[in-house]
Design an enzyme around this catalytic site. Structure first.
Site, short mmCIF file in Angstrom:
data_model
loop_
_atom_site.label_atom_id
_atom_site.label_comp_id
_atom_site.label_asym_id
_atom_site.label_seq_id
_atom_site.Cartn_x
_atom_site.Cartn_y
_atom_site.Cartn_z
N ASP A 139 -8.04 -5.09 -0.91
CA ASP A 139 -8.43 -5.93 -2.03
C ASP A 139 -8.06 -7.22 -2.00
O ASP A 139 -8.71 -8.03 -2.84
CB ASP A 139 -7.83 -5.23 -3.21
CG ASP A 139 -8.34 -3.79 -3.50
OD1 ASP A 139 -9.46 -3.56 -3.36
OD2 ASP A 139 -7.62 -3.07 -3.97
N HIS B 249 0.73 -1.14 0.04
CA HIS B 249 0.06 -0.03 -0.10
C HIS B 249 0.87 1.25 0.03
O HIS B 249 1.84 1.27 0.64
CB HIS B 249 -0.90 0.01 1.36
CG HIS B 249 -1.97 0.71 1.23
ND1 HIS B 249 -2.02 2.40 1.28
CD2 HIS B 249 -3.31 0.81 0.39
CE1 HIS B 249 -2.98 2.78 1.05
NE2 HIS B 249 -3.98 1.97 0.41
N1 CMC Z 1 4.27 -6.99 -5.03
C1 CMC Z 1 5.58 -7.05 -5.27
N2 CMC Z 1 6.33 -5.76 -4.86
C2 CMC Z 1 5.78 -4.93 -4.52
C3 CMC Z 1 4.52 -4.74 -4.30
C4 CMC Z 1 3.83 -5.91 -4.65
N3 CMC Z 1 2.29 -5.94 -4.63
N4 CMC Z 1 4.05 -3.54 -3.95
C5 CMC Z 1 5.19 -3.03 -3.98
N5 CMC Z 1 6.32 -3.68 -4.28
C6 CMC Z 1 7.56 -3.47 -3.99
C7 CMC Z 1 8.07 -2.26 -5.14
O1 CMC Z 1 8.44 -2.86 -6.55
C8 CMC Z 1 9.21 -1.62 -4.53
O2 CMC Z 1 10.49 -2.42 -4.73
P1 CMC Z 1 11.88 -1.64 -4.41
O3 CMC Z 1 12.10 -1.11 -3.25
O4 CMC Z 1 12.90 -2.96 -4.85
O5 CMC Z 1 11.78 -0.87 -5.95
C9 CMC Z 1 8.81 -1.65 -2.79
O6 CMC Z 1 7.85 -2.70 -2.95
C10 CMC Z 1 8.23 -0.56 -2.37
O7 CMC Z 1 7.00 -0.23 -3.13
P2 CMC Z 1 6.20 1.11 -2.65
O8 CMC Z 1 6.88 2.44 -2.86
O9 CMC Z 1 5.66 0.76 -1.40
O10 CMC Z 1 4.93 1.16 -3.64
P3 CMC Z 1 4.13 2.08 -4.23
O11 CMC Z 1 3.73 3.20 -3.06
O12 CMC Z 1 4.82 2.72 -5.42
O13 CMC Z 1 2.85 1.27 -4.48
C11 CMC Z 1 0.87 0.28 -4.50
C12 CMC Z 1 1.57 0.86 -3.64
C13 CMC Z 1 -0.54 -0.29 -3.70
C14 CMC Z 1 0.50 0.71 -5.98
C15 CMC Z 1 1.67 -1.23 -4.56
O14 CMC Z 1 2.12 -1.89 -3.35
C16 CMC Z 1 0.95 -2.31 -5.53
O15 CMC Z 1 1.15 -2.11 -6.59
N6 CMC Z 1 0.36 -3.16 -4.85
C17 CMC Z 1 -0.52 -4.20 -5.80
C18 CMC Z 1 -1.73 -3.66 -6.55
C19 CMC Z 1 -2.72 -3.48 -5.24
O16 CMC Z 1 -2.87 -4.41 -4.41
N7 CMC Z 1 -3.31 -2.05 -5.07
C20 CMC Z 1 -4.58 -1.80 -4.44
C21 CMC Z 1 -4.03 -0.88 -3.26
S1 CMC Z 1 -5.47 -0.91 -1.87
C22 CMC Z 1 -6.69 -0.43 -2.69
C23 CMC Z 1 -6.70 1.18 -2.93
O17 CMC Z 1 -6.95 1.98 -1.99
O18 CMC Z 1 -6.54 1.29 -4.17
#
Ligand code: CMC
Length: 432
Positions: free
Chosen positions: A366, A309
């Site tokens: 989700d 998240h």
């Molecule tokens: N699976 C694998 N790796 C992940 C995931 C995941 N679901 N989420 C984040 N990472 C990795 C990311 O690649 C990064 O790696 P590194 O440091 O090596 O580059 C690290 O974790 C930190 O990522 P972050 O900065 O926490 O992620 P973000 O803030 O850019 O994205 C997110 C948040 C929700 C978009 C992401 O966690 C994601 O894509 N999750 C899967 C999709 C999902 O379930 N979305 C629903 C969110 S809750 C409902 C809503 O409110 O929309």
């Protein structure tokens, strides 16, 4: 003079800005004058460190897994409130009195129908049109069907706000059911004089001459899951609603933008992606190892859906409530779902894996919500529409804050330009 100030030193210039403190102690440097004073801007890709507004709606502490609407903890609302009451709270700031609740309920019932003329829009959509594409078009169309409520003049639109808000929530719910029926080739069901969730279930599942028979556990689960989505601070779709609203756009137009933002797989579309992932693990007889390994590769398109998240770094309190409810709902309905076992196993495996532990990635709202939707008989491609129905109060409350702020400015971030430097035009015959 603020109690605390921040000193910023750039080159030889020093500027001092006041520190703002929110009700729960959140702090921000009020750097609105930075560009004017220094010529610099802050670079904050994705706005992760940028407070774009002051808001009274929702408090979220991602490090400690806290979510409160208008001060009330989500766990208490989940246990004691229901969707319509929480919607009222989110929009108006207080839990309703009996007469306020009655009036709000009446407005929702009175505006549940879709005018025959508007129903004709469905004839233009292919049978297999994506539900969120249909929903955004239809929500945008509300501005065309109810122009008196959507004048693009904040003062006038706020005078009609109570009606516009109830109309939007009620019709988004009804449109969701018509989208489902359109995609199945089923005749549309007219709303009845029923409470909000009961009416949704009737319009979804009644057949001509055979009314849907209410199952209290289903109604309760639907109420819970919509309530759990009611608002979530400045997420992608809500900030989109605020951004569009900040231009002076009316409520319906701003909501349509929110629906579009929600549809992406990293936001509301994740609930569909989770279900597809669980189904594919089930179909392949895999234990999820392949998905976990792929997710660790760092590619956005292979992420473990339903995990991680942008704000929560400990746990998502909504995921806890929904995860617990999942098992209970299935039990009460006498159903079992192999995808729930797969989800549990996947969660356990990921939570033991260094990749997920070190990045503080936990199940989000989700991860389990789709299993409840499935138990209620809602098909996977409708999950994000369900999220939109639930999120409508939050979008409306945020639009209202924008529209009511006499000092509000149009949202207009800056950028760092990294394209070509100035160059001269090359006539067509002299290129390449
Ligand atoms: N699976 C694998 N790796 C992940 C995931 C995941 N679901 N989420 C984040 N990472 C990795 C990311 O690649 C990064 O790696 P590194 O440091 O090596 O580059 C690290 O974790 C930190 O990522 P972050 O900065 O926490 O992620 P973000 O803030 O850019 O994205 C997110 C948040 C929700 C978009 C992401 O966690 C994601 O894509 N999750 C899967 C999709 C999902 O379930 N979305 C629903 C969110 S809750 C409902 C809503 O409110 O929309």
């Amino acid at each position: 003079m603020a109690a605390k100030n921040a000193l910023i030193k750039i080159d030889d210039k020093e500027v001092t800005y006041p520190v703002m403190t929110g009700t729960e102690g959140e702090q921000a440097i009020d750097a609105r004058n930075l560009r004017k004073d220094t010529g610099y801007i802050f670079y904050d890709q994705g706005y992760g460190n940028t407070g774009s507004c002051e808001s009274q709606v929702t408090f979220l502490d991602g490090d400690n897994g806290i979510l409160r609407h208008r001060g009330y903890p989500i766990e208490q609302l989940a246990a004691q409130s229901e969707f319509v009451e929480t919607a009222y709270l989110v929009i108006y700031g207080e839990l309703p009195t009996a007469s306020q609740r009655q009036k709000f309920g009446d407005l929702l019932r009175d505006n549940a129908h879709i005018e025959p003329q508007m129903q004709r829009l469905f004839e233009g959509f292919p049978k297999d049109a994506p539900p969120m594409g249909m929903l955004s078009s239809l929500v945008g169309a509300l501005a065309a069907y109810y122009p008196a409520l959507a004048t693009n003049n904040f003062e006038k639109d706020l005078q009609n706000f109570d009606l516009a808000a109830a109309l939007a929530i009620s019709k988004i719910r009804t449109l969701g059911t018509l989208i489902y029926r359109h995609s199945r080739g089923l005749p549309f069901m007219h709303p009845k004089d029923l409470p909000f969730c009961e009416n949704f279930l009737h319009m979804m599942f009644s057949e001509p001459y055979k009314d849907y028979v209410e199952i209290p556990e289903v109604t309760k689960a639907l109420n819970l899951i919509l309530l759990m989505h009611a608002d979530h601070e400045q997420n992608c779709s809500t900030s989109t609603v605020r951004m569009v609203g900040s231009s002076g756009a009316n409520l319906f137009t701003s909501l349509a933008a929110g629906v579009n933002a929600l549809s992406g797989p990293l936001h509301g579309g994740a609930n569909v992606a989770v279900m597809q992932m669980l189904q594919s693990i089930h179909d392949e007889g895999d234990d999820g190892t392949r998905f976990i390994a792929a997710a660790k590769g760092g590619s956005k398109s292979n992420r473990l859906m339903g995990f991680g998240h942008a704000v929560y770094r400990n746990f998502d309190p909504r995921a806890r409530v929904i995860g617990e409810a999942c098992g209970l709902v299935l039990k009460k309905l006498g159903k079992s779902d192999p995808l729930l076992d797969i989800a549990h196993n996947l969660e356990q495996a990921a939570l033991k894996d260094d990749y997920f532990i070190s990045r503080k990635l936990y199940p989000n709202v989700d991860f389990y919500s789709g299993i409840i939707f499935r138990a209620l008989g809602i098909p996977t491609n409708m999950f994000t529409v369900m999220f939109a129905i639930g999120r409508s109060p939050g979008w409306i409350a945020n639009w209202r804050e924008v529209a009511s702020n006499p000092k509000g400015r149009i949202y207009r971030p800056r950028q760092i330009y990294v394209g070509p430097a100035k160059r001269d035009y090359v006539p067509a015959g002299k290129r390449g």
